[in-house]
Design a protein around this motif. Structure first.
Motif, PDB file in Angstrom:
ATOM      1  N   ARG A 267       0.867  -1.185   0.000  1.00  0.00           N
ATOM      2  CA  ARG A 267       0.000   0.000   0.000  1.00  0.00           C
ATOM      3  C   ARG A 267       0.900   1.230   0.000  1.00  0.00           C
ATOM      4  NH1 ARG A 267      -2.910  -0.483   5.140  1.00  0.00           N
ATOM      5  NH2 ARG A 267      -1.030  -1.598   5.700  1.00  0.00           N
ATOM      6  N   THR A 268       0.334   2.377  -0.345  1.00  0.00           N
ATOM      7  CA  THR A 268       1.143   3.579  -0.526  1.00  0.00           C
ATOM      8  C   THR A 268       0.564   4.752   0.249  1.00  0.00           C
ATOM      9  OG1 THR A 268       1.633   2.797  -2.752  1.00  0.00           O
ATOM     10  CG2 THR A 268       2.171   5.071  -2.270  1.00  0.00           C
TER      11      THR A 268
ATOM     12  N   PHE B  13       5.956   3.181   0.789  1.00  0.00           N
ATOM     13  CA  PHE B  13       5.318   1.905   0.471  1.00  0.00           C
ATOM     14  C   PHE B  13       5.342   1.048   1.728  1.00  0.00           C
ATOM     15  CE2 PHE B  13       7.133   3.417  -3.554  1.00  0.00           C
ATOM     16  CZ  PHE B  13       6.006   3.386  -4.371  1.00  0.00           C
ATOM     17  N   ILE B  14       4.180   0.506   2.097  1.00  0.00           N
ATOM     18  CA  ILE B  14       4.084  -0.320   3.305  1.00  0.00           C
ATOM     19  C   ILE B  14       3.462  -1.671   2.977  1.00  0.00           C
ATOM     20  CG2 ILE B  14       3.975   1.668   4.850  1.00  0.00           C
ATOM     21  CD1 ILE B  14       0.935   1.202   5.123  1.00  0.00           C
ATOM     22  N   ASP B  15       3.772  -2.651   3.821  1.00  0.00           N
ATOM     23  CA  ASP B  15       3.149  -3.968   3.665  1.00  0.00           C
ATOM     24  C   ASP B  15       1.837  -4.001   4.454  1.00  0.00           C
ATOM     25  OD1 ASP B  15       3.850  -4.406   6.367  1.00  0.00           O
ATOM     26  OD2 ASP B  15       5.532  -5.726   5.853  1.00  0.00           O
ATOM     27  N   GLN B  16       1.180  -5.145   4.481  1.00  0.00           N
ATOM     28  CA  GLN B  16      -0.111  -5.260   5.150  1.00  0.00           C
ATOM     29  C   GLN B  16      -0.006  -5.064   6.662  1.00  0.00           C
ATOM     30  OE1 GLN B  16      -3.082  -5.377   3.531  1.00  0.00           O
ATOM     31  NE2 GLN B  16      -1.761  -5.052   1.760  1.00  0.00           N
ATOM     32  N   GLU B  17       1.158  -5.342   7.227  1.00  0.00           N
ATOM     33  CA  GLU B  17       1.357  -5.151   8.663  1.00  0.00           C
ATOM     34  C   GLU B  17       1.714  -3.697   9.004  1.00  0.00           C
ATOM     35  OE1 GLU B  17       2.977  -7.933   7.062  1.00  0.00           O
ATOM     36  OE2 GLU B  17       1.103  -8.958   7.563  1.00  0.00           O
ATOM     37  N   GLY B  18       1.929  -2.891   7.992  1.00  0.00           N
ATOM     38  CA  GLY B  18       2.263  -1.489   8.223  1.00  0.00           C
ATOM     39  C   GLY B  18       3.751  -1.208   8.308  1.00  0.00           C
TER      40      GLY B  18
ATOM     41  N   GLU C 198       7.290  -0.266   6.680  1.00  0.00           N
ATOM     42  CA  GLU C 198       7.822   0.380   5.484  1.00  0.00           C
ATOM     43  C   GLU C 198       8.657  -0.641   4.716  1.00  0.00           C
ATOM     44  OE1 GLU C 198      11.398   3.341   4.507  1.00  0.00           O
ATOM     45  OE2 GLU C 198       9.961   4.194   5.932  1.00  0.00           O
ATOM     46  N   VAL C 199       8.340  -0.801   3.427  1.00  0.00           N
ATOM     47  CA  VAL C 199       9.114  -1.718   2.585  1.00  0.00           C
ATOM     48  C   VAL C 199       9.936  -0.959   1.551  1.00  0.00           C
ATOM     49  CG1 VAL C 199       7.599  -3.688   2.957  1.00  0.00           C
ATOM     50  CG2 VAL C 199       7.154  -2.164   1.030  1.00  0.00           C
ATOM     51  N   ALA C 200       9.579   0.310   1.320  1.00  0.00           N
ATOM     52  CA  ALA C 200      10.329   1.152   0.390  1.00  0.00           C
ATOM     53  C   ALA C 200       9.830   2.585   0.544  1.00  0.00           C
ATOM     54  CB  ALA C 200      10.142   0.676  -1.046  1.00  0.00           C
ATOM     55  N   LYS C 201      10.647   3.517   0.045  1.00  0.00           N
ATOM     56  CA  LYS C 201      10.196   4.907   0.000  1.00  0.00           C
ATOM     57  C   LYS C 201      10.789   5.543  -1.248  1.00  0.00           C
ATOM     58  CE  LYS C 201      13.763   6.893   2.838  1.00  0.00           C
ATOM     59  NZ  LYS C 201      14.224   8.140   3.263  1.00  0.00           N
ATOM     60  N   TRP C 202      10.153   6.615  -1.674  1.00  0.00           N
ATOM     61  CA  TRP C 202      10.628   7.337  -2.849  1.00  0.00           C
ATOM     62  C   TRP C 202      10.331   8.810  -2.634  1.00  0.00           C
ATOM     63  CZ3 TRP C 202       8.879  10.785  -6.437  1.00  0.00           C
ATOM     64  CH2 TRP C 202       9.724  11.010  -7.524  1.00  0.00           C
ATOM     65  N   GLY C 203      11.190   9.636  -3.219  1.00  0.00           N
ATOM     66  CA  GLY C 203      10.921  11.061  -3.243  1.00  0.00           C
ATOM     67  C   GLY C 203      12.094  11.854  -2.713  1.00  0.00           C
ATOM     68  N   PRO C 204      12.077  13.099  -2.982  1.00  0.00           N
ATOM     69  CA  PRO C 204      11.021  13.860  -3.622  1.00  0.00           C
ATOM     70  C   PRO C 204      11.142  13.991  -5.146  1.00  0.00           C
ATOM     71  CG  PRO C 204      12.615  15.365  -2.694  1.00  0.00           C
ATOM     72  CD  PRO C 204      13.081  13.979  -2.357  1.00  0.00           C
TER      73      PRO C 204
ATOM     74  N   LEU D  24      10.771   0.168  -5.740  1.00  0.00           N
ATOM     75  CA  LEU D  24       9.806  -0.852  -5.305  1.00  0.00           C
ATOM     76  C   LEU D  24      10.501  -2.173  -4.948  1.00  0.00           C
ATOM     77  CD1 LEU D  24       6.855  -0.371  -7.794  1.00  0.00           C
ATOM     78  CD2 LEU D  24       6.849   0.061  -5.344  1.00  0.00           C
ATOM     79  N   PRO D  25       9.991  -2.845  -3.932  1.00  0.00           N
ATOM     80  CA  PRO D  25      10.582  -4.146  -3.562  1.00  0.00           C
ATOM     81  C   PRO D  25      10.234  -5.220  -4.578  1.00  0.00           C
ATOM     82  CG  PRO D  25       8.689  -3.648  -2.153  1.00  0.00           C
ATOM     83  CD  PRO D  25       8.903  -2.448  -3.042  1.00  0.00           C
TER      84      PRO D  25
END
Length: 178
Positions: A49-50, A107-112, A114-120, A177-178
């Motif tokens: 999820r994002t 970007f987060i998984d179902q458990e919340g 963080e699996v990745a981030k991007w920006g800015p 992205l993972p």
């Protein structure tokens, strides 16, 4: 607050688009004209999820978010938006060089988790920004306002019309992205 709680607190894509005022036409132009390359497989992303920290007045959001939306649509990734200035507690966990640059994509998984981030911004966009900003004097200069307006006009024109920058952003997002 957990990232799951931040996600639940966010607004939908439709609500974000409806909130656009300053860059609405340019945002929609990019959104309507960018498409994810058909050769890209964005499968195995169904558990991601994002969360996006953004503001409707932000020129970088005008460029990056339409591309992110196309990516998340193609990959079937749920997305929620949080206004940066109303969510500083989260924003301050994602500063860049101590500054609150946006957009920030988490970007987060179902458990919340963080699996990745991007920006800015993609490296090529950062290079362009730095190149164009050399003509903008410091804020205390009498020429600042006019030079800054010219800079914004130039950068918005590139962001709206140069699809190469759209692709730079997309490629950089995909790498995160993972």
């Amino acid at each position: 607050m957990s990232l799951n709680e931040w996600f639940e607190r966010g607004i939908s894509k439709e609500e974000y688009i409806d909130s656009l005022q300053k860059h609405r036409d340019n945002f929609l132009h990019i959104y309507e004209n960018f498409s994810v390359p058909t050769s890209d497989s964005l499968s195995n992303k169904e558990n991601i999820r994002t969360i996006v920290l953004a503001e409707e007045w932000c020129g970088h959001c005008m460029l990056n978010i339409p591309i992110l939306l196309r990516l998340t649509e193609q990959a079937n990734i749920p997305i929620r938006f949080l206004p940066r200035d109303e969510n500083l507690e989260l924003m301050d966990q994602y500063t860049v060089d101590g500054k609150r640059y946006i957009p920030i994509v988490i970007f987060i998984d179902q458990e919340g988790n963080e699996v990745a981030k991007w920006g800015p911004m993609a490296p090529e966009v950062k290079e362009l920004v730095e190149k164009l900003k050399v003509n903008v004097p410091t804020k205390d200069s009498p020429d600042y306002e006019g030079a800054f307006r010219q800079y914004v006009k130039e950068i918005v024109d590139v962001f709206r019309h140069d699809a190469a920058y759209w692709n730079y952003v997309y490629e950089d997002m995909i790498k995160s992205l993972p």
